[in-house]
Scaffold this active site. Structure first.
Site, PDB file in Angstrom:
ATOM      1  N   GLY A  42       0.785  -1.241   0.000  1.00  0.00           N
ATOM      2  CA  GLY A  42       0.000   0.000   0.000  1.00  0.00           C
ATOM      3  C   GLY A  42       0.809   1.279   0.000  1.00  0.00           C
ATOM      4  O   GLY A  42       0.390   2.298  -0.545  1.00  0.00           O
ATOM      5  N   ASP A 101      -4.112   2.137  11.426  1.00  0.00           N
ATOM      6  CA  ASP A 101      -5.374   2.029  12.179  1.00  0.00           C
ATOM      7  C   ASP A 101      -5.129   1.473  13.572  1.00  0.00           C
ATOM      8  O   ASP A 101      -4.936   2.243  14.502  1.00  0.00           O
ATOM      9  CB  ASP A 101      -6.504   1.381  11.373  1.00  0.00           C
ATOM     10  CG  ASP A 101      -6.324  -0.077  11.017  1.00  0.00           C
ATOM     11  OD1 ASP A 101      -5.270  -0.657  11.293  1.00  0.00           O
ATOM     12  OD2 ASP A 101      -7.287  -0.644  10.466  1.00  0.00           O
ATOM     13  N   LYS A 129      -6.381   6.549  11.169  1.00  0.00           N
ATOM     14  CA  LYS A 129      -7.700   6.347  11.779  1.00  0.00           C
ATOM     15  C   LYS A 129      -7.493   6.267  13.284  1.00  0.00           C
ATOM     16  O   LYS A 129      -7.388   5.159  13.842  1.00  0.00           O
ATOM     17  CB  LYS A 129      -8.296   5.008  11.310  1.00  0.00           C
ATOM     18  CG  LYS A 129      -8.847   4.974   9.917  1.00  0.00           C
ATOM     19  CD  LYS A 129      -9.464   3.584   9.696  1.00  0.00           C
ATOM     20  CE  LYS A 129      -9.845   3.353   8.276  1.00  0.00           C
ATOM     21  NZ  LYS A 129     -10.238   1.945   8.026  1.00  0.00           N
TER      22      LYS A 129
HETATM   23  N1  HPA Z   1      -8.630   0.209   3.699  1.00  0.00           N
HETATM   24  C1  HPA Z   1      -7.706  -0.648   3.202  1.00  0.00           C
HETATM   25  N2  HPA Z   1      -6.792  -1.241   3.939  1.00  0.00           N
HETATM   26  C2  HPA Z   1      -6.772  -0.957   5.248  1.00  0.00           C
HETATM   27  C3  HPA Z   1      -7.703  -0.078   5.829  1.00  0.00           C
HETATM   28  C4  HPA Z   1      -8.681   0.529   5.017  1.00  0.00           C
HETATM   29  O1  HPA Z   1      -9.552   1.317   5.457  1.00  0.00           O
HETATM   30  N3  HPA Z   1      -7.399  -0.008   7.151  1.00  0.00           N
HETATM   31  C5  HPA Z   1      -6.324  -0.829   7.325  1.00  0.00           C
HETATM   32  N4  HPA Z   1      -5.951  -1.412   6.205  1.00  0.00           N
END
Ligand code: HPA
Ligand code: MG
Length: 175
Positions: A42, A101, A129
């Protein structure tokens, strides 16, 4: 089951914020070289855009730390799927993440990296978050604080889809 994506943060807003972060980070590291560590998969979109806005010298490395599971819930079990290629000893390390998160992954990762004796170890995330936090991780730079909604785009996926969206969106699942 069809999914619809609602825009939460537009491409323009994301780009503008990354520029700001690039300026702030460049000032903070003036006279130094930054070793960016991308947390795959990501973090890669954010890291490329951020690196382009940093004006001090930059080197980069990549690692992949995942938790098992592939839907919207992580299992909380952390695994090191791909380690760095280079040593980080005495380097000014900046971890670049797409989202924080629970903080579980980052807590583990920072602990692992700290033991390798970098000159400094800091953290920059595109999204945070805070409502989801379980582990106390110190975030040095945050792009946007967002509510506890499942988001995609800019590297973030839903079952491996939507990473390539140039904005941050919320998945709406319609039966
Ligand atoms: N989206 C995608 N991947 C994630 C998210 C999210 O909101 N939170 C943690 N990993
Ligand atoms: Mg991530």
């Amino acid at each position: 089951m069809a999914e619809k994506i609602k825009v939460l943060i537009s491409e323009e807003e994301v780009d503008a914020r990354i520029r700001e972060l690039g300026e702030k980070i460049s000032k903070e590291y003036e006279g130094k070289q930054i070793h960016l560590i991308c947390v795959l998969k990501g973090g890669v979109f954010f890291m490329c855009e951020l690196a382009k806005r940093i004006t001090v010298p930059v080197s980069m490395d990549f690692m992949c730390v995942g938790s098992y599971g592939d839907g919207t819930k992580s299992s909380g079990v952390v695994r090191l799927a791909k380690d760095l290629d280079e040593s980080i000893e005495n380097k000014e390390v900046l971890i670049v993440e797409d989202i924080i998160d629970s903080g579980n992954t980052l807590y583990y990762l920072m602990d692992v990296l700290r033991q390798r004796k970098p000159a400094s170890l800091r953290l920059c995330t595109l999204l945070d978050k805070p409502d989801r936090r379980v582990k106390d991780v110190h975030v040095d730079w945050t792009g946007f604080e967002i509510p506890d909604e499942f988001v995609v785009g800019y590297g973030l996926d839903y079952a491996q889809k939507y990473r390539n969206l140039p904005y941050i969106g919320v998945v709406e699942v319609a039966e």
